[in-house]
Scaffold this motif. Sequence first.
Motif, PDB file in Angstrom:
ATOM      1  N   ILE A  72       0.809  -1.623   0.645  1.00  0.00           N
ATOM      2  CA  ILE A  72      -0.317  -0.050  -0.032  1.00  0.00           C
ATOM      3  C   ILE A  72       0.824   1.143  -0.149  1.00  0.00           C
ATOM      4  N   ILE A  76       0.050   4.233  -2.139  1.00  0.00           N
ATOM      5  CA  ILE A  76      -0.030   5.904  -1.719  1.00  0.00           C
ATOM      6  C   ILE A  76       1.369   5.919  -3.153  1.00  0.00           C
ATOM      7  N   TRP A  79      -0.286   7.010  -6.726  1.00  0.00           N
ATOM      8  CA  TRP A  79      -1.768   7.475  -6.620  1.00  0.00           C
ATOM      9  C   TRP A  79      -1.105   9.013  -6.579  1.00  0.00           C
ATOM     10  N   GLY A 138      -4.125  -5.962  -7.675  1.00  0.00           N
ATOM     11  CA  GLY A 138      -3.885  -6.211  -5.959  1.00  0.00           C
ATOM     12  C   GLY A 138      -2.832  -5.900  -5.542  1.00  0.00           C
ATOM     13  N   LEU A 141      -0.453  -6.295   1.885  1.00  0.00           N
ATOM     14  CA  LEU A 141      -0.836  -5.886   2.770  1.00  0.00           C
ATOM     15  C   LEU A 141      -0.863  -6.742   4.363  1.00  0.00           C
ATOM     16  N   ASP A 142       0.509  -6.630   5.062  1.00  0.00           N
ATOM     17  CA  ASP A 142       0.809  -7.620   6.322  1.00  0.00           C
ATOM     18  C   ASP A 142       0.681  -8.754   5.887  1.00  0.00           C
ATOM     19  N   ILE A 148      -5.139  -6.879  -0.770  1.00  0.00           N
ATOM     20  CA  ILE A 148      -6.824  -5.932  -0.929  1.00  0.00           C
ATOM     21  C   ILE A 148      -7.087  -5.423  -2.878  1.00  0.00           C
TER      22      ILE A 148
ATOM     23  N   THR B 111     -12.261  -3.861  -1.575  1.00  0.00           N
ATOM     24  CA  THR B 111     -11.195  -3.715  -2.022  1.00  0.00           C
ATOM     25  C   THR B 111     -10.946  -4.701  -1.427  1.00  0.00           C
ATOM     26  N   LYS B 113     -10.192  -8.677  -0.554  1.00  0.00           N
ATOM     27  CA  LYS B 113     -10.503  -9.348  -1.442  1.00  0.00           C
ATOM     28  C   LYS B 113     -11.005  -9.371  -2.116  1.00  0.00           C
ATOM     29  N   ARG B 114     -10.622  -8.392  -3.511  1.00  0.00           N
ATOM     30  CA  ARG B 114     -11.499  -7.713  -4.757  1.00  0.00           C
ATOM     31  C   ARG B 114     -12.892  -7.790  -4.314  1.00  0.00           C
TER      32      ARG B 114
END
Lengths: 354, 354
Positions: A72, A76, A79, A138, A141-142, A148, B111, B113-114
Amino acid sequence: MKKINSLGYEVVFDNELDELQSFLIDHDYSQLLILVDRNTNDHCLPQLQAFIPDIVDYDIIEVDPGEENKNIDFCIGVWKTMLDFGADRKSLMLNLGGGVVTDMGGFAASTYKRGIDFIHVPTTLLSQVDASVGGKTGIDLDNIKNIIGTFTQPKAVFISNKFLETLDDRQIRSGFAEVIKHGLIKDKQLFERCMNVKLPVLPEEMVYDSVMIKNEVVLEDPTEKGLRKILNFGHTIGHAIEGYSLYHDQEPLLHGEAIAIGMICEAFISYRENNLPESELETIVNYIKGIYPAYPIDQAIYPTLIELMRNDKKNESNQLGFALLRSIGDCDFNKYAEEDMIVESLDYYNQVIK
Amino acid sequence: MKKINSLGYEVVFDNELDELQSFLIDHDYSQLLILVDRNTNDHCLPQLQAFIPDIVDYDIIEVDPGEENKNIDFCIGVWKTMLDFGADRKSLMLNLGGGVVTDMGGFAASTYKRGIDFIHVPTTLLSQVDASVGGKTGIDLDNIKNIIGTFTQPKAVFISNKFLETLDDRQIRSGFAEVIKHGLIKDKQLFERCMNVKLPVLPEEMVYDSVMIKNEVVLEDPTEKGLRKILNFGHTIGHAIEGYSLYHDQEPLLHGEAIAIGMICEAFISYRENNLPESELETIVNYIKGIYPAYPIDQAIYPTLIELMRNDKKNESNQLGFALLRSIGDCDFNKYAEEDMIVESLDYYNQVIK
């Protein structure tokens, strides 16, 4: 030149990428953003520029290469760079790179200003055979892969064999694991052809054939409610090992290397739980272990791996779901295995690589 | 009980929320996650629990209230909490709150798990009339509102008048700005009814009528390619002022308060550039300035505001787009105004509030 029709867009196989230039000229995009990582910036962008000599006006967004950066924070950054470049809703994002670039670029584009168009020019074997169709975007995360993301289709995908020349042997082998998988789950002949390939040289049409198989599955079940789950063969265990390796190894496993381990484990579970004949298990295991380096898995990390599997986005209601082979070229989905069986399969892997 | 059919789902108006309980029972979700902020946790959750007495098994995710917290950091927190709760693809997210909760909850769910299912129970007037239909989810980044998001429809929306009793006068006035806007852009009669309302008491059917107008527009143009842009009346300038206030004022403007300023400015531009009759401009301005507090805008911040407008996701190719009234109840879109005109409109606002 060959084409495959996927979900509302075309995958164009063309070593010179002639159609890419026409695509860019014909569409009325306000701006072209090219997402690269450091590697594709150095090795693939010059080639791309040579393919599209008439396109001179674009902005480059560069991210760090490597799965550990598909997160992420980098997203960011993408973006914010899009904002800095003044990208509007009619901008186009061109993702030039492997899975990290296509996954993250697809996600960034599909959520920027509630979604702008994007296209992929995959430059690794893995992304050519895996990320070209399916519409999965996708980020991690962690430590959990692709947790995501969105299902959003690109507007087009352009595949050139030329980019594969920039890859080293290890990356070719990694991508090849998905070709093997496509054979195992749906096309016995393709698997047999794989066994005759002398890596790292790969017959050009194998990329096409492999995308074709994935596309057939995806068209039938775009959002992975059923059949599409067979594409996860090797991935329940493979993803966990990949996630673990990413954060613990100096030189982490590549995706395909982890999936190769996952395929051995899950072929074993298929044999034990889904009637995969023992002879076919042996064929698969002997073939795969001959291509990929051995990666002994310490029993002490089994619980961590199982925890990672539980967090995998494909698992519903805490059951551990698998795609299991019935025979080479034939795969079932929505199969479940107990923890004990997973442990046995990891032991089995450790055994066969000795 | 009344219902409105939106894009594949229903908006249910029912003060006791009977249908919410049946919805939850009838659907086979593996898990219920309720997203609240501190305010709705204290003031609305007990009421919600009383409405759905048979639903006892759920997890609560709490975020900080306020637009300044509708950002990627909080969103990451929501994603991680979903992971901690073991949310899978068959989980349901129920967003209980105002626009911050529904926008961010919708984005997190769309968003994670899609994409997992989500429903809204909007608790502010603003979110009831604005966020119930349209499928916009989003978070802010770098001071720019809703710049990251998706178009994803909820599975249902449940509106109860009872929650409005938890709001203070200022919040009612803020939400009411969107009702006024719906009248101005598409329903002269609704605007005239607005003028007869003695705030903060609001006739119940006005919420329904207001959602009805927005829904008609959204059904015709779900992804804002054309007509839907009329809903942005007051928002080009209003969003910029809101964004500015959020990061510079001790007590920032509420959304509707900023939009009220935007509507005055953009009504002025409508008069100058789109033939809005002067008498109607006066009617609009006198009415709006009578409801909302004066907010003098320092000329020194005009360039900052214009910069924020340029970054607004609705602006394409650096042109500043507006929805402009032709008359009360009739609005055009894809109109453009020069910077000088925007400056004049801000001066005009400063003048009329004196």
